[in-house]
Design an enzyme around this catalytic site. Sequence first.
Site, mmCIF file in Angstrom:
data_model
loop_
_atom_site.group_PDB
_atom_site.id
_atom_site.type_symbol
_atom_site.label_atom_id
_atom_site.label_comp_id
_atom_site.label_asym_id
_atom_site.label_seq_id
_atom_site.Cartn_x
_atom_site.Cartn_y
_atom_site.Cartn_z
ATOM 1 N N LYS A 52 7.063 12.508 -54.601
ATOM 2 C CA LYS A 52 8.356 11.904 -54.932
ATOM 3 C C LYS A 52 8.474 10.528 -54.282
ATOM 4 C CE LYS A 52 10.401 16.455 -55.540
ATOM 5 N NZ LYS A 52 11.155 17.562 -54.973
ATOM 6 N N GLN A 96 14.249 19.292 -49.707
ATOM 7 C CA GLN A 96 13.160 20.036 -50.349
ATOM 8 C C GLN A 96 13.290 21.534 -50.057
ATOM 9 O OE1 GLN A 96 10.787 18.607 -52.430
ATOM 10 N NE2 GLN A 96 10.245 20.725 -52.874
ATOM 11 N N ASP A 119 19.186 16.336 -57.182
ATOM 12 C CA ASP A 119 18.450 17.540 -57.592
ATOM 13 C C ASP A 119 19.268 18.361 -58.589
ATOM 14 O OD1 ASP A 119 15.838 17.884 -56.813
ATOM 15 O OD2 ASP A 119 16.331 18.647 -54.818
#
Length: 293
Positions: A52, A96, A119
């Site tokens: 990412k 994450q 997200d």
Amino acid sequence: MQLLDGKIASKAVKEQLKQQVETLVNKGKRAPHLAAILVGTNGASETYVASKVKNCAEIGFQSTLIRLDENVDEQTLLDEIIKLNNDENIDGILVQLPLPKHISEQKIIATIDAAKDVDGFHPISAGNLMLGIPSFIPATPYGIMLMLEHYNIETKGKHAVVIGRSNIVGRPMSILLSTNNPYGNCTVTLCHSHTHNLKELCLQADIIVAALGKPEFLKADMVKDGAIIIDVGITRVEDATKKSGYSIKGDVAFDEVAEKASFITPVPGGVGLMTIAGLLKNTMRAYELREVK
Ligand code: NAD
């Protein structure tokens, strides 16, 4: 059979974002800025976060990676998120997953400012998605929609079977495919571990999204001729022939299913790359909502 190639489709999305960033910077504006928090040193999470960060750099986004120890207490992580929420220079925040067991993922996700929820896991984002209100869409289902758009796959009126009902993949995917939008309007069957007649349902499907996390689960005898196959699965399987000691397997027995499919995504090189494209698009959206008033 045509390959739905994540390298090609994600490159197109990233190219467009890169141009948008160049235009912004040429106008003297700052670039979008993504902050990622990584707790612990889980191998797969390390790989995802590194990718990412690398992709941000490729298209001119700024990124900040915050690493916290595996044993970090929940409050310290919450404090980090609150700091990022209040930081004017940060557009998007991702934590994450998975997190260590002693930390509540739900609490962490709910603490992220919904305006920076790139997200798309925040309850506000999930609610908006369900109501069809423009919002942050979880990156993997969003990436799949971008893939369908890139290859201009006709979905209207088709029967889509989604295998897996997680909050990050299967369930939002089922909502997107059933929504009245250019790459939706499917009749959707959402299957899970308690579904009895999975094979029968799959054999009726024009589109199958396999997101259950069981390597090579979907076999050719579960797929009708001409079906469109989207493989979300990513599982590390021991493989002594590889330097790393493992290889990556999808949820679809690719070789046999490809012989029957009209379109199919490979693993690796399919949905995984589109997930990053979805995240980057969400980050640009967060930036635009804050900066371009
Ligand atoms: P999860 O474990 O949260 O959910 C799995 C789902 O599959 C559950 O809803 C469960 O009911 C269902 N399931 C399990 N066994 C089943 C069976 N035999 N028949 C029918 N349904 C069954 O997993 P997840 O987070 O949704 O991830 C699924 C897979 O996708 C994993 O391999 C994960 O690594 C991968 N993944 C890939 C990406 C990507 O970018 N490509 C992103 C997220 C997850």
